[in-house]
Motif scaffolding. Sequence first.
Motif, PDB file in Angstrom:
ATOM      1  N   ILE A 278      23.767  -0.810 102.187  1.00 57.44           N
ATOM      2  CA  ILE A 278      22.997  -1.219 100.941  1.00 57.44           C
ATOM      3  C   ILE A 278      23.090  -2.844 101.085  1.00 57.44           C
ATOM      4  CG2 ILE A 278      23.220  -2.001  98.403  1.00 57.44           C
ATOM      5  CD1 ILE A 278      23.902   0.872  97.813  1.00 57.44           C
ATOM      6  N   THR A 279      21.859  -3.479 101.221  1.00 54.22           N
ATOM      7  CA  THR A 279      21.664  -4.826 101.390  1.00 54.22           C
ATOM      8  C   THR A 279      21.757  -5.539 100.219  1.00 54.22           C
ATOM      9  OG1 THR A 279      19.465  -4.606 101.644  1.00 54.22           O
ATOM     10  CG2 THR A 279      20.441  -4.400 103.537  1.00 54.22           C
ATOM     11  N   ALA A 280      21.638  -6.908 100.307  1.00 55.18           N
ATOM     12  CA  ALA A 280      21.514  -7.918  99.126  1.00 55.18           C
ATOM     13  C   ALA A 280      20.243  -7.705  98.502  1.00 55.18           C
ATOM     14  CB  ALA A 280      21.895  -9.243  99.378  1.00 55.18           C
ATOM     15  N   ALA A 281      19.216  -7.517  99.393  1.00 57.29           N
ATOM     16  CA  ALA A 281      17.767  -7.432  98.718  1.00 57.29           C
ATOM     17  C   ALA A 281      17.791  -6.003  98.107  1.00 57.29           C
ATOM     18  CB  ALA A 281      16.551  -7.000 100.209  1.00 57.29           C
ATOM     19  N   THR A 282      18.474  -4.836  98.532  1.00 55.78           N
ATOM     20  CA  THR A 282      18.639  -3.707  97.716  1.00 55.78           C
ATOM     21  C   THR A 282      18.840  -3.968  96.149  1.00 55.78           C
ATOM     22  OG1 THR A 282      18.682  -2.711  99.797  1.00 55.78           O
ATOM     23  CG2 THR A 282      19.324  -1.434  97.685  1.00 55.78           C
ATOM     24  N   LEU A 283      20.099  -4.585  96.288  1.00 56.78           N
ATOM     25  CA  LEU A 283      20.850  -4.821  94.972  1.00 56.78           C
ATOM     26  C   LEU A 283      20.005  -5.757  94.242  1.00 56.78           C
ATOM     27  CD1 LEU A 283      24.491  -5.608  96.118  1.00 56.78           C
ATOM     28  CD2 LEU A 283      23.405  -3.585  94.984  1.00 56.78           C
ATOM     29  N   ALA A 284      19.109  -6.883  94.743  1.00 55.32           N
ATOM     30  CA  ALA A 284      18.213  -7.760  93.948  1.00 55.32           C
ATOM     31  C   ALA A 284      17.186  -6.796  93.658  1.00 55.32           C
ATOM     32  CB  ALA A 284      17.884  -8.871  94.721  1.00 55.32           C
ATOM     33  N   GLY A 285      16.662  -6.250  94.418  1.00 57.41           N
ATOM     34  CA  GLY A 285      15.460  -5.316  94.125  1.00 57.41           C
ATOM     35  C   GLY A 285      15.624  -4.344  92.828  1.00 57.41           C
ATOM     36  N   THR A 286      17.128  -3.890  93.138  1.00 57.58           N
ATOM     37  CA  THR A 286      17.242  -2.838  91.872  1.00 57.58           C
ATOM     38  C   THR A 286      17.376  -3.584  90.376  1.00 57.58           C
ATOM     39  OG1 THR A 286      18.646  -1.282  93.393  1.00 57.58           O
ATOM     40  CG2 THR A 286      19.142  -1.315  91.218  1.00 57.58           C
ATOM     41  N   ALA A 287      18.136  -4.733  90.889  1.00 57.42           N
ATOM     42  CA  ALA A 287      17.930  -5.486  89.414  1.00 57.42           C
ATOM     43  C   ALA A 287      16.758  -5.906  88.797  1.00 57.42           C
ATOM     44  CB  ALA A 287      18.978  -6.814  89.381  1.00 57.42           C
ATOM     45  N   LEU A 288      15.825  -6.490  89.756  1.00 53.64           N
ATOM     46  CA  LEU A 288      14.592  -6.673  89.297  1.00 53.64           C
ATOM     47  C   LEU A 288      13.693  -5.490  88.666  1.00 53.64           C
ATOM     48  CD1 LEU A 288      12.450  -9.193  89.446  1.00 53.64           C
ATOM     49  CD2 LEU A 288      11.723  -8.435  91.517  1.00 53.64           C
ATOM     50  N   THR A 289      13.996  -4.332  89.471  1.00 53.23           N
ATOM     51  CA  THR A 289      13.096  -3.256  89.200  1.00 53.23           C
ATOM     52  C   THR A 289      13.719  -2.878  87.697  1.00 53.23           C
ATOM     53  OG1 THR A 289      12.661  -2.344  91.276  1.00 53.23           O
ATOM     54  CG2 THR A 289      12.749  -0.756  89.422  1.00 53.23           C
ATOM     55  N   ALA A 290      14.992  -2.860  87.313  1.00 51.05           N
ATOM     56  CA  ALA A 290      15.682  -2.653  86.104  1.00 51.05           C
ATOM     57  C   ALA A 290      15.050  -3.695  84.958  1.00 51.05           C
ATOM     58  CB  ALA A 290      17.188  -2.558  86.004  1.00 51.05           C
ATOM     59  N   LEU A 291      14.855  -4.743  85.121  1.00 53.78           N
ATOM     60  CA  LEU A 291      14.370  -5.753  84.428  1.00 53.78           C
ATOM     61  C   LEU A 291      12.906  -5.330  83.954  1.00 53.78           C
ATOM     62  CD1 LEU A 291      14.442  -8.371  82.726  1.00 53.78           C
ATOM     63  CD2 LEU A 291      13.751  -9.924  84.939  1.00 53.78           C
ATOM     64  N   GLY A 292      12.144  -5.015  85.015  1.00 56.41           N
ATOM     65  CA  GLY A 292      10.677  -4.652  84.733  1.00 56.41           C
ATOM     66  C   GLY A 292      10.429  -3.473  83.951  1.00 56.41           C
ATOM     67  N   VAL A 293      11.390  -2.410  84.270  1.00 61.27           N
ATOM     68  CA  VAL A 293      11.264  -1.328  83.146  1.00 61.27           C
ATOM     69  C   VAL A 293      11.512  -1.391  82.005  1.00 61.27           C
ATOM     70  CG1 VAL A 293      12.268   0.981  83.083  1.00 61.27           C
ATOM     71  CG2 VAL A 293      11.685   0.272  85.563  1.00 61.27           C
ATOM     72  N   SER A 294      12.695  -2.235  81.696  1.00 56.30           N
ATOM     73  CA  SER A 294      13.122  -2.700  80.261  1.00 56.30           C
ATOM     74  C   SER A 294      11.867  -3.275  79.874  1.00 56.30           C
ATOM     75  CB  SER A 294      14.388  -3.489  80.352  1.00 56.30           C
ATOM     76  OG  SER A 294      14.324  -4.732  80.993  1.00 56.30           O
ATOM     77  N   LEU A 295      11.184  -4.232  80.444  1.00 55.36           N
ATOM     78  CA  LEU A 295      10.219  -4.725  79.691  1.00 55.36           C
ATOM     79  C   LEU A 295       9.089  -4.017  79.311  1.00 55.36           C
ATOM     80  CD1 LEU A 295       9.735  -8.009  81.902  1.00 55.36           C
ATOM     81  CD2 LEU A 295      10.718  -7.728  79.584  1.00 55.36           C
ATOM     82  N   VAL A 296       8.818  -3.056  80.239  1.00 53.76           N
ATOM     83  CA  VAL A 296       7.555  -1.915  80.033  1.00 53.76           C
ATOM     84  C   VAL A 296       8.080  -0.971  78.746  1.00 53.76           C
ATOM     85  CG1 VAL A 296       6.393  -0.016  80.679  1.00 53.76           C
ATOM     86  CG2 VAL A 296       6.756  -2.124  82.419  1.00 53.76           C
ATOM     87  N   VAL A 297       9.344  -0.354  78.709  1.00 54.82           N
ATOM     88  CA  VAL A 297       9.738   0.684  78.036  1.00 54.82           C
ATOM     89  C   VAL A 297      10.252   0.159  76.377  1.00 54.82           C
ATOM     90  CG1 VAL A 297      10.338   2.254  79.589  1.00 54.82           C
ATOM     91  CG2 VAL A 297      12.132   0.621  78.723  1.00 54.82           C
ATOM     92  N   ARG A 298      10.459  -1.249  76.270  1.00 52.08           N
ATOM     93  CA  ARG A 298      11.071  -1.730  75.035  1.00 52.08           C
ATOM     94  C   ARG A 298       9.966  -1.921  73.923  1.00 52.08           C
ATOM     95  NH1 ARG A 298      13.071  -7.521  76.033  1.00 52.08           N
ATOM     96  NH2 ARG A 298      10.973  -8.103  75.617  1.00 52.08           N
ATOM     97  N   ALA A 299      10.440  -1.133  72.854  1.00 58.54           N
ATOM     98  CA  ALA A 299       9.546  -1.355  71.767  1.00 58.54           C
ATOM     99  C   ALA A 299       8.889  -2.490  71.396  1.00 58.54           C
ATOM    100  CB  ALA A 299      10.227  -0.720  70.595  1.00 58.54           C
ATOM    101  N   SER A 300       7.467  -2.725  71.296  1.00 59.13           N
ATOM    102  CA  SER A 300       6.809  -3.816  70.924  1.00 59.13           C
ATOM    103  C   SER A 300       7.327  -4.286  69.402  1.00 59.13           C
ATOM    104  CB  SER A 300       5.288  -3.672  70.862  1.00 59.13           C
ATOM    105  OG  SER A 300       4.726  -3.149  72.036  1.00 59.13           O
ATOM    106  N   PRO A 301       7.311  -5.524  69.432  1.00 59.14           N
ATOM    107  CA  PRO A 301       7.894  -6.225  67.941  1.00 59.14           C
ATOM    108  C   PRO A 301       6.683  -5.872  67.069  1.00 59.14           C
ATOM    109  CG  PRO A 301       7.123  -8.045  69.445  1.00 59.14           C
ATOM    110  CD  PRO A 301       7.154  -6.500  70.311  1.00 59.14           C
ATOM    111  N   ARG A 302       6.951  -5.592  65.605  1.00 68.61           N
ATOM    112  CA  ARG A 302       6.285  -5.259  64.636  1.00 68.61           C
ATOM    113  C   ARG A 302       6.268  -6.279  63.553  1.00 68.61           C
ATOM    114  NH1 ARG A 302       4.280   0.101  65.120  1.00 68.61           N
ATOM    115  NH2 ARG A 302       5.625   1.385  66.275  1.00 68.61           N
TER     116      ARG A 302
END
Length: 302
Positions: A278-302
Amino acid sequence: MNSPQGNTAWIKAMPVVFVLIWSTGFIVARYGMPHAPPFSFLVVRYFLSILCFMLWIQLARVQWPQSRSQWLHLSVTGILMHAGYLGGVWAAVKAGMGSGLSSLIVGFQPVLTAIWLSYSLRGSDQPGVSRRQWLGLLLGFAGLLMVVWRKLTLGSPMDHVTPVNMAFAVGALLSITIGTLYQKRFVQPCDVRSANTVQLLAAFVVTLPLALAEPEAMHWNAELAGAMAWSVLGLTLGGSSLLYILIQRGAAASVTSLMYMVPPTTAIIAWLLFGETITAATLAGTALTALGVSLVVRASPR
């Protein structure tokens, strides 16, 4: 009787459990691929899964879909999301495509889904893909690229791209994307066990002629048997059922964005089980992916 708190906790845990189960698909490929041609493996997987679901349905007295149109819609999604997607991925890898490139191609599904939703919902009263979700999708894809980049650049000398394996991989991408959108649009809520059985029956019928045409035979041993057992009990009965439920409960773009988390999770599991680097790029990519997914699935403010 399950408490409301327990049900709520399980609903919240579904995406995490789905990603963990779906990410173990590499175990099936790693252990099963050398001993079985792709379509023969899949047709046995479908057959055994159908038997398990039929027993479950009988014991639980589960109701089957009531209308002919529902059977038809479930059959279409089964052909796309089982036969088309799994068959395309397995055939592409068997034909020489590296796992990194195949993961990257199939990983384009969330963006492709969002593009279609933005186009199809334009001018309607239904909410489309928001700017925040677009940002999350792009961040998730960038993270996915970081995770698989090492495999793309340092893959096995045997890895190669041909028109045949590229066609299989793109076919898998289109199948899972269209299947997800089709299910969300046309499949009415019904019991996941009977729904999955109808889907698997359709996938079995479509895949069987392809399996019979394969010249290579299956060579049963402990590795192939273990891969088959997990693919039936874990990936089909568990992972496919969760995917069906998630699609029925959530927005298509949010559900498909979870696929971004599969390659990073697979890399972590491979590190734990097989000592893969597991490289540093793998860890950074995992964190970036998790951030991106959280932005997509988070409920929109009402």
